[in-house]
Design a protein around this motif. Sequence first.
Motif, PDB file in Angstrom:
ATOM      1  N   GLU A 174      35.684 -25.259 -18.546  1.00 15.59           N
ATOM      2  CA  GLU A 174      34.852 -25.871 -17.509  1.00 15.59           C
ATOM      3  C   GLU A 174      33.607 -26.516 -18.111  1.00 15.59           C
ATOM      4  OE1 GLU A 174      33.130 -27.429 -14.279  1.00 15.59           O
ATOM      5  OE2 GLU A 174      35.221 -26.780 -14.503  1.00 15.59           O
ATOM      6  N   ALA A 175      33.037 -25.896 -19.139  1.00 12.67           N
ATOM      7  CA  ALA A 175      31.889 -26.507 -19.825  1.00 12.67           C
ATOM      8  C   ALA A 175      32.284 -27.847 -20.433  1.00 12.67           C
ATOM      9  CB  ALA A 175      31.367 -25.558 -20.905  1.00 12.67           C
ATOM     10  N   ALA A 176      33.487 -27.911 -21.010  1.00 14.01           N
ATOM     11  CA  ALA A 176      33.975 -29.166 -21.583  1.00 14.01           C
ATOM     12  C   ALA A 176      34.207 -30.204 -20.494  1.00 14.01           C
ATOM     13  CB  ALA A 176      35.258 -28.917 -22.364  1.00 14.01           C
ATOM     14  N   ARG A 177      34.771 -29.797 -19.370  1.00 12.90           N
ATOM     15  CA  ARG A 177      34.985 -30.733 -18.258  1.00 12.90           C
ATOM     16  C   ARG A 177      33.664 -31.236 -17.709  1.00 12.90           C
ATOM     17  NH1 ARG A 177      39.271 -26.987 -16.979  1.00 12.90           N
ATOM     18  NH2 ARG A 177      37.907 -25.846 -15.549  1.00 12.90           N
ATOM     19  N   ARG A 178      32.675 -30.358 -17.635  1.00 10.80           N
ATOM     20  CA  ARG A 178      31.353 -30.754 -17.151  1.00 10.80           C
ATOM     21  C   ARG A 178      30.722 -31.793 -18.078  1.00 10.80           C
ATOM     22  NH1 ARG A 178      29.609 -25.952 -16.620  1.00 10.80           N
ATOM     23  NH2 ARG A 178      28.420 -25.788 -18.560  1.00 10.80           N
ATOM     24  N   GLU A 179      30.874 -31.578 -19.378  1.00 11.56           N
ATOM     25  CA  GLU A 179      30.337 -32.535 -20.339  1.00 11.56           C
ATOM     26  C   GLU A 179      31.083 -33.866 -20.255  1.00 11.56           C
ATOM     27  OE1 GLU A 179      27.905 -34.014 -23.448  1.00 11.56           O
ATOM     28  OE2 GLU A 179      27.704 -32.394 -21.986  1.00 11.56           O
ATOM     29  N   ARG A 180      32.369 -33.818 -20.067  1.00 10.91           N
ATOM     30  CA  ARG A 180      33.156 -35.051 -19.923  1.00 10.91           C
ATOM     31  C   ARG A 180      32.695 -35.837 -18.692  1.00 10.91           C
ATOM     32  NH1 ARG A 180      38.693 -36.867 -21.066  1.00 10.91           N
ATOM     33  NH2 ARG A 180      39.052 -34.998 -22.300  1.00 10.91           N
ATOM     34  N   ARG A 181      32.458 -35.138 -17.584  1.00  5.89           N
ATOM     35  CA  ARG A 181      31.980 -35.818 -16.369  1.00  5.89           C
ATOM     36  C   ARG A 181      30.623 -36.470 -16.610  1.00  5.89           C
ATOM     37  NH1 ARG A 181      34.253 -31.108 -13.868  1.00  5.89           N
ATOM     38  NH2 ARG A 181      32.202 -30.114 -13.746  1.00  5.89           N
ATOM     39  N   TRP A 182      29.749 -35.759 -17.318  1.00  3.84           N
ATOM     40  CA  TRP A 182      28.423 -36.308 -17.631  1.00  3.84           C
ATOM     41  C   TRP A 182      28.572 -37.598 -18.434  1.00  3.84           C
ATOM     42  CZ3 TRP A 182      25.264 -37.918 -21.477  1.00  3.84           C
ATOM     43  CH2 TRP A 182      23.882 -37.916 -21.254  1.00  3.84           C
ATOM     44  N   LEU A 183      29.438 -37.563 -19.442  1.00  3.86           N
ATOM     45  CA  LEU A 183      29.656 -38.744 -20.274  1.00  3.86           C
ATOM     46  C   LEU A 183      30.296 -39.878 -19.478  1.00  3.86           C
ATOM     47  CD1 LEU A 183      30.865 -37.030 -23.559  1.00  3.86           C
ATOM     48  CD2 LEU A 183      28.872 -38.523 -23.354  1.00  3.86           C
ATOM     49  N   ASP A 184      31.265 -39.573 -18.633  1.00  2.00           N
ATOM     50  CA  ASP A 184      31.924 -40.605 -17.840  1.00  2.00           C
ATOM     51  C   ASP A 184      30.916 -41.371 -16.990  1.00  2.00           C
ATOM     52  OD1 ASP A 184      34.410 -39.986 -18.849  1.00  2.00           O
ATOM     53  OD2 ASP A 184      35.086 -38.860 -17.086  1.00  2.00           O
ATOM     54  N   GLU A 185      29.997 -40.658 -16.372  1.00  2.00           N
ATOM     55  CA  GLU A 185      29.001 -41.309 -15.517  1.00  2.00           C
ATOM     56  C   GLU A 185      28.097 -42.243 -16.314  1.00  2.00           C
ATOM     57  OE1 GLU A 185      26.842 -38.291 -13.488  1.00  2.00           O
ATOM     58  OE2 GLU A 185      28.595 -37.515 -12.396  1.00  2.00           O
ATOM     59  N   ARG A 186      27.657 -41.814 -17.479  1.00  2.00           N
ATOM     60  CA  ARG A 186      26.717 -42.632 -18.272  1.00  2.00           C
ATOM     61  C   ARG A 186      27.416 -43.770 -19.009  1.00  2.00           C
ATOM     62  NH1 ARG A 186      25.249 -37.952 -16.087  1.00  2.00           N
ATOM     63  NH2 ARG A 186      22.975 -37.759 -15.898  1.00  2.00           N
ATOM     64  N   LEU A 187      28.617 -43.503 -19.519  1.00  2.00           N
ATOM     65  CA  LEU A 187      29.328 -44.544 -20.258  1.00  2.00           C
ATOM     66  C   LEU A 187      29.718 -45.706 -19.347  1.00  2.00           C
ATOM     67  CD1 LEU A 187      31.602 -42.317 -22.521  1.00  2.00           C
ATOM     68  CD2 LEU A 187      29.669 -43.724 -23.273  1.00  2.00           C
ATOM     69  N   ALA A 188      29.947 -45.431 -18.069  1.00  2.00           N
ATOM     70  CA  ALA A 188      30.313 -46.489 -17.124  1.00  2.00           C
ATOM     71  C   ALA A 188      29.183 -47.492 -16.920  1.00  2.00           C
ATOM     72  CB  ALA A 188      30.704 -45.870 -15.781  1.00  2.00           C
TER      73      ALA A 188
END
Length: 221
Positions: A174-188
């Motif tokens: 879940e920590a990895a998924r949370r970090e992925r979501r954070w990156l997805d929002e900023r990279l977009a």
Amino acid sequence: MAQNFDTLKSACLDQWQAYIQHPFVAGISEATLPVEAFSYYLKQDYLFLIHFARAWGLAVYKSRDMTELRHSLDNLKTIVDTEMGLHVDYCRAWGIDQEQLQNLPEAQETLAYTRFVLDCGHRGELLDLHVALAPCLIGYAEIADWIGARPQTVTIDNPYQAWIDMYRDEDYQEAARRERRWLDERLAEVSPGRFAQLITTFRDATRLETAFWQMGLNVAS
């Protein structure tokens, strides 16, 4: 096409697969990794965790709002309050006491990756730091998934099973998924030129993580 973590990873797919499917990782999966290789890795990973905590401390400083600050602080506290203790206990089970850990010299590979991450954070923005950290935080979750999906994986009397379970654990995933979501929002939100810069950072960080695996094999060869 929207830019996100998957497009970042796809741009470095050869390097990413070389990292996720490295012979060191395959050896953990198949219970064939030499014990001295894993022991050396465990010792250096203790030093890596210290610098990883420093990097999340830098992320706290770089945070621009309370949401980012809490995200960075949660990761920092997880390492300092939980992961370091678990790692020390796990090392003890492998015959490595805390005194040994505290007096370790840093391997060249440990120096290279940890200082690269910190340099990315000092020179760049918060996003640069997260991208440099992603091969570790997200990568270990993917490695655990890859091991779990392999038909060659040994699940009975595997001396590395506790390590595998640690990264297959739902809290870590879940920590990895949370970090992925954070990156997805900023990279977009970044421009194509900026995204190209981040690809270079991610590729270099992934290569340095791969060298961290290779370090253990080199000791055992």
